[in-house]
Design a protein around this motif. Structure first.
Motif, PDB file in Angstrom:
ATOM      1  N   ASP A 156       0.972  -1.200  -0.009  1.00  0.00           N
ATOM      2  CA  ASP A 156      -0.044   0.179  -0.008  1.00  0.00           C
ATOM      3  C   ASP A 156       1.068   1.064  -0.059  1.00  0.00           C
ATOM      4  O   ASP A 156       1.241   1.756   1.099  1.00  0.00           O
ATOM      5  CB  ASP A 156      -0.800  -0.025   1.156  1.00  0.00           C
ATOM      6  CG  ASP A 156      -1.760   1.088   1.237  1.00  0.00           C
ATOM      7  OD1 ASP A 156      -1.876   1.952   0.229  1.00  0.00           O
ATOM      8  OD2 ASP A 156      -2.244   1.497   2.419  1.00  0.00           O
TER       9      ASP A 156
ATOM     10  N   THR B 114       0.150   4.503   2.152  1.00  0.00           N
ATOM     11  CA  THR B 114       0.391   4.605   3.862  1.00  0.00           C
ATOM     12  C   THR B 114       1.911   4.918   3.818  1.00  0.00           C
ATOM     13  O   THR B 114       2.179   5.722   4.822  1.00  0.00           O
ATOM     14  CB  THR B 114       0.046   3.161   4.358  1.00  0.00           C
ATOM     15  OG1 THR B 114      -1.119   2.825   4.277  1.00  0.00           O
ATOM     16  CG2 THR B 114       0.583   3.010   5.850  1.00  0.00           C
TER      17      THR B 114
ATOM     18  N   GLN C 232      -7.216  10.323   7.893  1.00  0.00           N
ATOM     19  CA  GLN C 232      -7.006   9.431   7.007  1.00  0.00           C
ATOM     20  C   GLN C 232      -8.253   8.145   6.880  1.00  0.00           C
ATOM     21  O   GLN C 232      -8.035   7.159   6.313  1.00  0.00           O
ATOM     22  CB  GLN C 232      -5.593   8.524   7.109  1.00  0.00           C
ATOM     23  CG  GLN C 232      -4.460   9.498   7.350  1.00  0.00           C
ATOM     24  CD  GLN C 232      -4.180  10.737   6.127  1.00  0.00           C
ATOM     25  OE1 GLN C 232      -4.711  10.628   5.134  1.00  0.00           O
ATOM     26  NE2 GLN C 232      -3.521  11.701   6.612  1.00  0.00           N
ATOM     27  N   SER C 233      -8.980   8.449   7.898  1.00  0.00           N
ATOM     28  CA  SER C 233      -9.960   7.255   7.871  1.00  0.00           C
ATOM     29  C   SER C 233     -11.272   7.785   7.353  1.00  0.00           C
ATOM     30  O   SER C 233     -12.067   8.365   8.510  1.00  0.00           O
ATOM     31  CB  SER C 233      -9.901   6.782   9.216  1.00  0.00           C
ATOM     32  OG  SER C 233      -8.765   6.220   9.957  1.00  0.00           O
TER      33      SER C 233
ATOM     34  N   ARG D 271      -9.051  11.090  -1.734  1.00  0.00           N
ATOM     35  CA  ARG D 271      -8.221   9.874  -1.281  1.00  0.00           C
ATOM     36  C   ARG D 271      -8.412   8.672  -2.123  1.00  0.00           C
ATOM     37  O   ARG D 271      -9.792   8.470  -1.979  1.00  0.00           O
ATOM     38  CB  ARG D 271      -8.472   9.748   0.230  1.00  0.00           C
ATOM     39  CG  ARG D 271      -8.226  11.046   0.801  1.00  0.00           C
ATOM     40  CD  ARG D 271      -8.318  10.707   2.556  1.00  0.00           C
ATOM     41  NE  ARG D 271      -8.241  11.843   3.262  1.00  0.00           N
ATOM     42  CZ  ARG D 271      -9.209  12.725   4.026  1.00  0.00           C
ATOM     43  NH1 ARG D 271     -10.408  12.457   3.354  1.00  0.00           N
ATOM     44  NH2 ARG D 271      -8.925  13.752   4.589  1.00  0.00           N
TER      45      ARG D 271
ATOM     46  N   SER E  44      -9.038   4.591  -2.944  1.00  0.00           N
ATOM     47  CA  SER E  44      -9.425   3.407  -2.376  1.00  0.00           C
ATOM     48  C   SER E  44      -9.867   2.196  -3.397  1.00  0.00           C
ATOM     49  O   SER E  44      -9.876   2.586  -4.577  1.00  0.00           O
ATOM     50  CB  SER E  44     -10.786   3.517  -1.488  1.00  0.00           C
ATOM     51  OG  SER E  44     -11.981   3.780  -2.141  1.00  0.00           O
TER      52      SER E  44
ATOM     53  N   LYS F 239     -11.075  -2.287   3.497  1.00  0.00           N
ATOM     54  CA  LYS F 239      -9.556  -1.900   3.872  1.00  0.00           C
ATOM     55  C   LYS F 239      -9.366  -0.410   3.987  1.00  0.00           C
ATOM     56  O   LYS F 239      -8.166   0.141   4.182  1.00  0.00           O
ATOM     57  CB  LYS F 239      -8.795  -2.418   2.878  1.00  0.00           C
ATOM     58  CG  LYS F 239      -8.687  -4.069   3.100  1.00  0.00           C
ATOM     59  CD  LYS F 239      -7.511  -4.768   2.149  1.00  0.00           C
ATOM     60  CE  LYS F 239      -7.569  -6.189   2.081  1.00  0.00           C
ATOM     61  NZ  LYS F 239      -6.552  -6.837   1.129  1.00  0.00           N
TER      62      LYS F 239
ATOM     63  N   GLN G 292      -6.381   3.383   0.629  1.00  0.00           N
ATOM     64  CA  GLN G 292      -5.154   2.670   0.055  1.00  0.00           C
ATOM     65  C   GLN G 292      -4.736   2.943  -1.323  1.00  0.00           C
ATOM     66  O   GLN G 292      -5.620   3.067  -2.125  1.00  0.00           O
ATOM     67  CB  GLN G 292      -5.276   1.103   0.472  1.00  0.00           C
ATOM     68  CG  GLN G 292      -6.464   0.556  -0.307  1.00  0.00           C
ATOM     69  CD  GLN G 292      -6.478  -0.856  -0.301  1.00  0.00           C
ATOM     70  OE1 GLN G 292      -5.363  -1.648  -0.273  1.00  0.00           O
ATOM     71  NE2 GLN G 292      -7.652  -1.625  -0.384  1.00  0.00           N
TER      72      GLN G 292
ATOM     73  N   PRO H 220      -2.582   0.277  -3.460  1.00  0.00           N
ATOM     74  CA  PRO H 220      -2.061  -1.079  -3.477  1.00  0.00           C
ATOM     75  C   PRO H 220      -1.193  -1.066  -4.947  1.00  0.00           C
ATOM     76  O   PRO H 220      -1.971  -0.959  -5.988  1.00  0.00           O
ATOM     77  CB  PRO H 220      -2.987  -2.205  -3.253  1.00  0.00           C
ATOM     78  CG  PRO H 220      -4.389  -1.714  -3.730  1.00  0.00           C
ATOM     79  CD  PRO H 220      -4.256  -0.316  -3.440  1.00  0.00           C
TER      80      PRO H 220
END
Length: 532
Positions: free
Chosen positions: A172, A175, A215-216, A507, A509, A516, A519, A521
């Motif tokens: 990821d 992060t 970040q959440s 952001r 995802s 999750k 992110q 990835p």
């Protein structure tokens, strides 16, 4: 909780809603925007707000359907203006006294950041900007480049060390980039070590607090914060997420006060002329403020810049850099061409001027910032009635042609950064495609985009353009220089599964991995430099 608190809050909220519904009905009859094209429907109380919050691409869909100028509904069905017309946007951004951040956005930001540059307006903004400009000038960023390189090399080494044991190829990257840019803004910004990449004495409490608040993503919590900004007395009620938010704010301001006192003490003692202790942003700002005559800022004003730069200085940069790596993973030919150029510099510690000499790197960064701007939009509110000029006329719902748009005091205008960047009238029919080569010959229409850098709207324009754009670009280029030379990046999930939140900071995802959270990835494989 006292048994009467919840019913009282509900009653007050109902009265507030009723009064605003009556007000919105009156404004509806007088609104000059009512004949603009736009989407129908919408919730009687929330307008299209929930749809916009749930689908980041919806405004683009409406733009394709209704054109460059349209209206949609916000809270209490109040009409807001959306425009990608470059002449209109220039008019709005240049006239910063007439068009300001509205009361609600300022409360929303100010509750977390205080009265820093992102919040204040008019004379307060001009005074702060004058004091802080030297901290972001070219000589200052040139002096900080070595710090960016050190943090980038640290991330490279962590990935090389940890990859065989833990990552199994998939990382990821967002992060890790957030940790790196937090370390960078700590050192380059405030001469403070977060040690986010490699904690030395356990987890940093401030880092953990920022992670939780920033970040959440949580739609319910974000809507509650927006409700508190709209209805200030709701702050007196224990709404979801309030404690974590308050704790994060307190920790940032406590750290800010500590850093300011240390910086002032060092400067007064004549300490810290060397790079790491005398050239950080805070030291430069404090020196400029101490040398200022008649326009000095209070300690409170200076402290407010620390959370402002802390938040703005690492989240958007990490998101933008992650987007570049994502774009490179989807375009291996571009990645290969970029890596070839990067190896043309025989150093691990390039200067700012060397980074800026890499033409293809600049094109890749520009194209990513065009297609995936880290901030998708901002807003402005008209402080008085006005007529906004247009570069191209529009036809309203009655078939009448207009060469300008009339707005009333209190009208909110959405400044669609992402919408301007995907406007086919500006960038051509391939506006939705990633193509760094387009920057070899910039479209003539792009010269009309209000901009402080690169014919792009990314950092806005006018008096409120992003003061830290040089800092962000140099840090991004340093990260890419180090990481693309060291690793090969491939898609970990199909590119169509990568989505972005609709909040101003976009952001990423993964659609099929919603549990999750945020992110980006990617498959990250060490690259042998002997192949270059």
């Amino acid at each position: 909780m006292h048994p009467y608190i919840a019913p009282l809050a509900g009653l007050l909220l109902a009265v507030y809603i009723l009064l605003n519904v009556i007000k919105s009905l009156y404004e509806e009859l007088a609104s000059p925007l009512r004949h603009l094209p736009g989407p129908t429907g919408g919730n009687p109380i929330l307008g299209h707000a929930m749809r916009l919050d749930g689908d980041y691409s919806l405004t683009q869909t409406w733009q394709d359907e209704f054109g460059s100028n349209y209206q949609y509904r916000w809270f209490f069905n109040k009409r807001q203006l959306y425009t990608t017309d470059t002449k209109a946007l220039s008019h709005i951004l240049v006239n910063d006294t007439l068009y300001q951040k509205g009361t609600i956005p300022r409360r929303f930001l100010g509750d977390l950041l205080g009265n820093g540059l992102l919040v204040v307006e008019t004379e307060d903004h001009r005074r702060q900007r004058k004091i802080f400009n030297p901290a972001f000038a070219v000589p200052q960023i040139r002096a900080l480049t070595e710090i960016f390189n050190d943090k980038s090399l640290h991330l490279r080494d962590v990935w090389l060390r940890e990859s065989p044991r833990h990552f199994e190829g998939r990382i990821d990257v967002l992060t890790w980039l957030k940790k790196t840019t937090l370390d960078a803004i700590g050192t380059a910004g405030f001469h403070y070590e977060f040690d986010a990449l490699q904690p030395k004495n356990g987890a940093n409490e401030l880092n953990e607090a920022l992670e939780h608040v920033l970040q959440s993503p949580n739609q319910r919590r974000d809507m509650m914060r927006l409700a508190q900004a709209s209805i200030p007395w709701l702050k007196h009620f224990p709404l979801p997420g309030s404690k974590a938010f308050t704790d994060a704010r307190q920790k940032m301001f406590t750290l800010g006060a500590q850093l300011l006192e240390e910086s002032k003490a060092q400067i007064s003692a004549g300490v810290g002329e060397e790079l790491h202790s005398g050239r950080d942003l805070l030291s430069v700002m404090v020196r400029a403020n101490m040398a200022s005559e008649g326009q000095k800022l209070s300690d409170s004003d200076v402290i407010s810049q620390i959370p402002t730069f802390l938040v703005a200085g690492h989240e958007t940069t990490s998101t933008a850099t992650a987007s570049v790596l994502h774009a490179l993973s989807c375009n291996p030919g571009v990645q290969s061409n970029l890596r070839k150029e990067l190896f043309s510099l025989a150093t691990d510690n390039p200067t700012m001027d060397e980074l800026n000499s890499l033409t293809y790197l600049d094109h890749v960064v520009r194209e990513t910032m065009r297609l995936f701007p880290p901030v998708g939009f901002t807003t402005r509110e008209a402080m008085a009635d006005d007529v906004i000029p247009l570069s191209k006329p529009y036809v309203d719902a009655r078939g009448l042609t207009y060469h300008s748009i009339e707005v009333k005091r209190g009208t909110t205008i959405r400044i669609p950064i992402a919408g301007v960047h995907r406007d086919k009238a500006i960038w051509g029919e391939d506006a939705d495609l990633f193509n760094p080569e387009r920057w070899e010959t910039i479209p003539e229409s792009a010269s009309n985009v209000p901009s402080v850098w690169g014919n792009l709207f990314t950092f806005l324009a006018g008096p409120h353009n992003c003061i830290g754009f040089r800092f962000a670009l140099c840090e991004m280029k340093s990260l890419l220089f180090v990481l693309v030379r060291a690793f090969e990046f491939r898609e970990a999930v199909p590119k169509e599964e990568i989505t972005f939140t609709s909040s101003p900071v976009r952001r990423p995802s993964v659609r099929i991995e919603e549990g999750k959270g945020i992110q980006m990835p990617l498959i990250v494989i060490p690259y042998s430099s002997s192949e270059a």
